[in-house]
Design an enzyme around this catalytic site. Structure first.
Site, short mmCIF file in Angstrom:
data_model
loop_
_atom_site.label_atom_id
_atom_site.label_comp_id
_atom_site.label_asym_id
_atom_site.label_seq_id
_atom_site.Cartn_x
_atom_site.Cartn_y
_atom_site.Cartn_z
N GLU A 68 -39.31 5.85 -9.42
CA GLU A 68 -40.14 7.03 -9.65
C GLU A 68 -40.76 7.51 -8.36
OE1 GLU A 68 -40.81 5.14 -13.83
OE2 GLU A 68 -40.42 4.42 -11.81
N ASP A 243 -30.37 30.12 -14.16
CA ASP A 243 -29.68 28.93 -14.64
C ASP A 243 -28.19 29.17 -14.42
OD1 ASP A 243 -28.42 26.92 -16.04
OD2 ASP A 243 -29.68 27.09 -17.83
#
Length: 480
Positions: A68, A243
């Site tokens: 992370e 997109d």
């Protein structure tokens, strides 16, 4: 130099032997999937075949590491190798697309879009609000301030292409999280031509004043003028987000250039890596440097631990896409789509927008053959042709049964199919669908799912498809 296919054969035989010893049903499914893909005309526009190096890059112990955070700033120790993998993938992405910033952690296209949405919200809503309230993070807010911020974040406006016009679920569809996050409006296409009407979008955007204007598509068979979309966004005071999940390979391969390349015009661009880009299943966000810090908050804002093995696969695929041969491939994808469309049209089929100039062909099976998309999808699958049903503009059959079939050429182009091959594919599609008849339900009413195919047609079509596939083997030389 050793033969790559022979090396891959040894590798996969060893892998499957190990899997067989633990759970034979999984080994069997893996082997069966390769067989099915080798013996099917794969025309699903969102699918492709990753290279053997990309596939093998995913099957490694990079999967075992939590990481992370961002490169050089992780919440776990020992992430130096993940840093390398992520850095290399991002480096290739920036170079390939000419982007200022690339974020390769998203696990999927929807994750990439969620990261992008929240990055824009953070940039324009959360960060200014926190400064106004004299807080550094949301943890510093009292309950009343937090309630106001939460209201402000959820009260922003988004405008994207409607699902039946060719947009994606994540562009504001009401039942998707994107439609619940925002005050949302959809734009459609011209009811007569099925083409984007930029002036209509402009008028709607000026009236609605969205924070985010989304461009891009999932089932629109034409190109977009992104210069015009940026003009509209600027005039409306919106951020242009594109997109390009479906057509990223055509951008990378220099088929879409100038005003048809979204990267110079959009502040934020999202994509998957597995469709026309021909990599592993995953997502990616490109952005201008203005949004880099906001996008970098993807973890923990939206994502959990990044998948190191998938980022390795992305790095390999992006490196492959930077080779000159990828431009040849991308151009063939577009040429093959046009050949497929022309082959269907000359055999009497009806296509949404009357053709294609990208990699997608949208076939109106209701108008052409009196079938629902679900019936056509099933009949084609029986005939060795893998497609997916898809809504068409103003679809009377809705999003489940649909009136259309979406066809795409990236996968068969990877196998080496030519324009002449695609004309033959069009012939097989029409052959199968003309022999398909809807059947009634047990109550005697017309059904939307059941069908029958004329005697022997499915088997004959499948045999013809298999013969065609035999000329273009999938992963040639790989023996399991």
């Amino acid at each position: 130099m050793s033969d790559p296919a022979a090396t891959a054969t040894v590798a996969y035989q060893a892998i499957l032997q190990l899997v067989q010893g633990v759970e034979p049903r999984i080994a069997e499914a893996i082997t069966a999937e390769l067989h099915d893909q080798r013996h099917s005309l794969k025309l699903i526009a969102s699918e492709n075949y990753a290279s053997l190096p990309a596939l093998l890059g995913m099957g490694t112990w990079l999967s075992d590491k939590y990481a992370e955070g961002t490169i050089g700033h992780r919440f776990y120790a020992g992430c130096q190798n993940i840093d390398t993998v992520e850095s290399v993938a991002a480096e290739h992405a920036r170079a390939l697309f000419g982007a200022e910033y690339a974020y390769v952690q998203p696990h999927s296209g929807i994750d990439a879009n969620l990261v992008a949405y929240w990055a824009i919200l953070s940039h324009f809503v959360e960060t200014p609000a926190l400064k106004t309230l004299g807080a550094k993070t949301v943890n510093d807010l009292d309950q009343a301030d937090w309630d106001k911020l939460r209201h402000d974040l959820g009260n922003q406006r988004l405008m994207g292409m409607s699902l039946d016009a060719g947009g994606h679920l994540t562009h504001g569809f009401r039942h998707n999280i994107s439609g619940k996050m925002f005050d949302q409006r959809s734009y459609g296409t011209d009811p007569l031509t099925g083409l984007i009407d930029y002036e209509a979008i402009r008028k709607q955007a000026l009236e609605f004043s969205p924070l985010i204007l989304v461009a891009g598509y999932s089932a629109y068979p034409r190109r977009i003028d992104f210069a015009k979309m940026r003009e509209i966004a600027d005039e409306a005071g919106a951020v242009l987000m594109v997109d390009m999940s479906h057509f990223a390979g055509l951008v990378a391969g220099k088929v879409f250039t100038g005003d048809e390349n979204p990267v110079p015009f959009a502040q934020v661009v999202t994509t998957t890596t597995h469709k026309s880009l021909r990599g592993p299943r995953g997502g990616m966000v490109l952005a201008t440097s203005e949004f880099a810090d906001d996008v970098d908050r993807g973890c923990p804002m939206v994502l959990g631990g990044p998948l190191g093995h998938m980022m390795a696969g992305k790095a390999i695929a992006l490196a492959e896409a930077r080779q000159p041969s990828f431009q040849t491939y991308a151009q063939q994808v577009a040429d093959n789509a046009k050949a497929l469309a022309d082959g269907l049209l000359k055999r009497g089929a009806t296509l949404v927008t009357g053709g294609t100039d990208n990699h997608i062909v949208l076939l109106d099976v209701a108008g052409s053959f009196g079938l629902t998309g679900r019936q056509a999808e099933g009949a084609l699958l029986d005939s060795g042709i893998v497609t997916n049903r898809n809504s068409i503009p103003h679809d009377p059959n809705g999003a489940w049964y649909t009136s259309g079939i979406r066809l795409g050429t990236p996968a068969l182009t990877t196998r080496g199919f030519s324009a002449d091959d695609m004309d033959r594919v069009a012939e097989l599609i029409v052959q199968a669908l003309r022999a398909t008849t809807p059947t009634t339900t047990s109550q005697g009413t017309p059904g939307k799912a059941k069908y029958t195919i004329g005697d022997g047609v499915a088997d004959a079509t499948k045999a013809a498809a298999d013969e065609l596939l035999g000329h273009h083997p999938l992963y040639p030389g790989l023996e399991l």
